[in-house]
Design a protein around this motif. Structure first.
Motif, PDB file in Angstrom:
ATOM      1  N   GLU A 241       0.846  -1.194   0.000  1.00  0.00           N
ATOM      2  CA  GLU A 241       0.000   0.000   0.000  1.00  0.00           C
ATOM      3  C   GLU A 241       0.877   1.238   0.000  1.00  0.00           C
ATOM      4  OE1 GLU A 241      -2.548  -0.256   3.403  1.00  0.00           O
ATOM      5  OE2 GLU A 241      -1.111  -1.464   4.477  1.00  0.00           O
TER       6      GLU A 241
ATOM      7  N   HIS B  23      -7.196   8.122  -3.732  1.00  0.00           N
ATOM      8  CA  HIS B  23      -8.058   7.989  -2.548  1.00  0.00           C
ATOM      9  C   HIS B  23      -9.512   7.769  -2.933  1.00  0.00           C
ATOM     10  CE1 HIS B  23      -9.077  12.270  -3.204  1.00  0.00           C
ATOM     11  NE2 HIS B  23     -10.157  11.983  -2.520  1.00  0.00           N
TER      12      HIS B  23
ATOM     13  N   LEU C 174     -10.410   5.534  -5.090  1.00  0.00           N
ATOM     14  CA  LEU C 174     -10.525   4.152  -5.548  1.00  0.00           C
ATOM     15  C   LEU C 174     -10.532   3.188  -4.367  1.00  0.00           C
ATOM     16  CD1 LEU C 174      -7.831   4.210  -8.377  1.00  0.00           C
ATOM     17  CD2 LEU C 174     -10.211   4.918  -8.518  1.00  0.00           C
ATOM     18  N   SER C 175     -11.058   1.979  -4.613  1.00  0.00           N
ATOM     19  CA  SER C 175     -10.977   0.943  -3.583  1.00  0.00           C
ATOM     20  C   SER C 175      -9.543   0.406  -3.548  1.00  0.00           C
ATOM     21  CB  SER C 175     -11.943  -0.180  -3.907  1.00  0.00           C
ATOM     22  OG  SER C 175     -11.493  -0.867  -5.059  1.00  0.00           O
ATOM     23  N   VAL C 176      -9.229  -0.320  -2.484  1.00  0.00           N
ATOM     24  CA  VAL C 176      -7.869  -0.853  -2.344  1.00  0.00           C
ATOM     25  C   VAL C 176      -7.501  -1.724  -3.543  1.00  0.00           C
ATOM     26  CG1 VAL C 176      -6.302  -2.052  -0.799  1.00  0.00           C
ATOM     27  CG2 VAL C 176      -8.277  -0.884   0.135  1.00  0.00           C
TER      28      VAL C 176
ATOM     29  N   MET D 274      -8.653  -1.580  -6.604  1.00  0.00           N
ATOM     30  CA  MET D 274      -8.425  -0.762  -7.799  1.00  0.00           C
ATOM     31  C   MET D 274      -7.066  -0.088  -7.740  1.00  0.00           C
ATOM     32  SD  MET D 274     -12.204   0.815  -7.656  1.00  0.00           S
ATOM     33  CE  MET D 274     -12.530   1.722  -9.141  1.00  0.00           C
TER      34      MET D 274
ATOM     35  N   ARG E 178      -4.437  -2.387  -8.807  1.00  0.00           N
ATOM     36  CA  ARG E 178      -4.393  -2.562 -10.256  1.00  0.00           C
ATOM     37  C   ARG E 178      -3.637  -1.412 -10.914  1.00  0.00           C
ATOM     38  NH1 ARG E 178     -10.492  -4.334 -10.099  1.00  0.00           N
ATOM     39  NH2 ARG E 178     -10.766  -3.617 -12.234  1.00  0.00           N
TER      40      ARG E 178
END
Lengths: 262, 280
Positions: free
Chosen positions: A86, A135, A137-139, A141, A144
């Motif tokens: 992350e 921020h 987007l989902s984790v 995404m 990706r």
């Protein structure tokens, strides 16, 4: 097109100085990759997996030992591209600018790099999000985007540090399949760190099992499954057997209470 | 290649909508704000009524209508605009000089550990000194003219800018530097693509504090040692007991602070679109 590259690590030692003395992160780590191989590295937290990737990426220097890259990289590309678990994306850049970052560093003009980035954004199924910020987007995404950024950089070696570690199980399966597809299309050597044993078995051609304190390679396991791998691979008895085998290797560590899944 | 929808089923459009909705609007106030304005208006009306009924001294508290008329008069004869212009000029020049030097040194200190080690103790010693107290010293160095006033304002803006910029660079996640390095970014690209945007939210907070500081110091300096400017106007109005002028200059000064903050908030939202959660 980048040339293929192989890597051999020879007797790598790495130690860190802390206030409580010296911590040996890696001891006598030796392995050799094949070209275009998908190599997974599993092991408990703190066994030096991330350190190993950072050494290969050139972000850290080993205390002793050698890393030999076989093959040449065309123009100014880097040999390796990293994907982190992350925080890997720049929050101040849009999806498109994040993906195009490697191209920007190589001095490719804005119009061209955005065009190329758009095709990669499409490849990971995010074309309608190219002007969003991470921020939003989902984790899954975000990961990706990180993967698209690494592939577009066209480095022959991809280093992935638990990229799907914080992603729910269903999304993870999609992402794994997407990754395998990209890997097949782009033919890179991937070094993939994970503590998820099943993930390693599904993805890898070969698995390096590491143990910690100090970090060393305990065993190298070749995975016999044919590709493409699918749901049936996940169900097969062989998979359970390999998983069990790796668990047995790591059992000591588990009993020492060092196995801390995060 | 298959186009995968996000499993949560969110579309880009909807994300954009929430992004716009999260932003505070320019003129649409929430009902709480209407309430606050109502209180202000009620207070002004009570004041006006009190003066007219002779319950409140019109010498010390001239009626709001009188203050309003005086301000129109002062604008028409150019007095207010001249004083306001001079104060604004001092604020902006001081803010610019102090802010730029704070920004540059801050970026350098955030980046270089050794520079931080050298400069930090000096900053820690100099920062808490009330800046108006060094005006006499500055006057010895720069004379009693305009430049000493600007220098004091610049010194005062320098510190909040510096401290926030250093903090802004330091809070950038180390992974961002590693990613940049891994893709082969040189110092130039690291500066423009990582350090500057990464520290920008903090830098803008620093700029807001610095601009408030500049206004504070401009008024203070004008109170003690100027013939022109809003501070001088306040002091002159007090000495000649022209209280309506006193109130006009006070309200204009207060209004300046509000306007500065408002514009810096707008600029922040515009320059930092990746931080919509930063509600101000």
């Amino acid at each position: 097109m980048s040339l293929f590259m192989e890597l051999s690590c020879q007797h790598i030692h790495k130690a860190f100085q802390t206030q409580n003395g010296t911590i040996i992160a890696l001891e006598d780590v030796t392995f050799r990759t094949k070209e275009k191989e998908f190599l997974c590295i599993v092991g408990p937290s703190g066994c030096g997996k991330t350190t190993l990737l950072k050494l290969i990426a050139g972000l850290l220097k080993p205390n002793s030992g050698e890393m030999i890259f076989h093959g040449e990289v065309s123009d100014h590309r880097s040999r390796t591209a990293l994907v982190f678990q992350e925080h890997g994306l720049f929050p101040w850049m849009t999806v498109l600018d994040n993906v195009a970052f490697g191209l920007e560093i190589r001095g490719i003009r804005k119009k061209e790099r955005h065009e190329l980035a758009q095709t990669f954004v499409q490849k990971v199924g995010l074309s309608s999000f190219s002007h969003n910020y991470p921020h939003e987007l989902s984790v899954g995404m975000r990961q990706r985007v990180g993967i698209a950024r690494a592939f577009i950089a066209d480095a022959p070696i991809l280093l992935m540090d638990e990229p799907f570690g914080s992603i729910d199980a269903q999304t993870k399966r999609f992402l794994q399949e997407e990754l395998l597809r990209l890997w097949k299309d782009h033919q890179k050597l991937i070094l993939y760190v994970t503590h998820d044993i099943e993930e390693a078995v599904i993805l890898a051609d070969r698995i390096l099992v590491m143990t910690g304190h100090p970090g060393r390679i305990r065993e190298q396991i070749s995975i016999p499954f044919s590709r493409p791998r699918d749901l049936y691979t996940r169900k097969s008895a062989d998979l359970t057997e390999i998983k069990w085998h790796i668990w047995k290797i790591l059992e000591d560590e588990v009993q020492k209470g060092l196995w801390i899944p995060d | 290649m298959a186009h995968l929808e996000d499993p949560r089923g969110r579309s880009a459009k909807r994300l954009m909508d929430t992004r716009l909705k999260d932003r505070p609007h320019l003129f649409l106030f929430h009902s709480e704000k209407w309430f606050a304005m109502g209180i202000v208006i009620a207070g002004l009306m009570a004041w006006e009524g009190g003066v007219r009924l002779g319950k409140i001294s019109s010498l010390f508290f001239p009626a709001p209508s009188v203050i309003l008329l005086t301000s129109i008069q002062l604008i028409m004869n150019g007095k207010l605009t001249t004083h306001l212009g001079i104060t604004l000029w001092r604020v902006f020049l001081g803010f610019f000089l102090g802010g730029i030097s704070g920004l540059i040194l801050g970026l350098a200190m955030g980046w270089s550990r050794s520079l931080r080690m050298i400069v930090d103790p000096l900053i820690a010693a100099a920062h808490p000194v009330p800046k108006i107290a060094i005006l006499p010293l500055i006057m010895i160095l720069f004379g009693i003219g305009e430049s000493s006033k600007i220098v004091v304002i610049a010194v005062a803006t320098f510190f909040p800018m510096l401290i926030n910029t250093v903090a802004g660079v330091r809070q950038i996640h180390p992974i961002h530097f590693e990613v940049a390095q891994n893709y082969g970014a040189g110092l130039n690209k690291i500066l423009t693509r990582v350090i500057v945007p990464g520290s920008l939210p903090f830098v803008l907070t620093g700029a807001r504090l610095a601009l408030n500081m500049a206004l504070l110091l401009a008024i203070a300096v004008e109170l003690v040692s100027a013939q022109e400017g809003l501070g001088a106007m306040i002091w002159l109005a007090w000495q000649t007991l022209r209280t309506e002028e006193l109130y006009v200059s006070l309200f204009v000064t207060a209004g300046l602070g509000v306007v500065f903050n408002f514009f810096l908030q707008r600029i922040t939202l515009h320059l930092v679109p990746w931080q919509t959660e930063q509600r101000i």
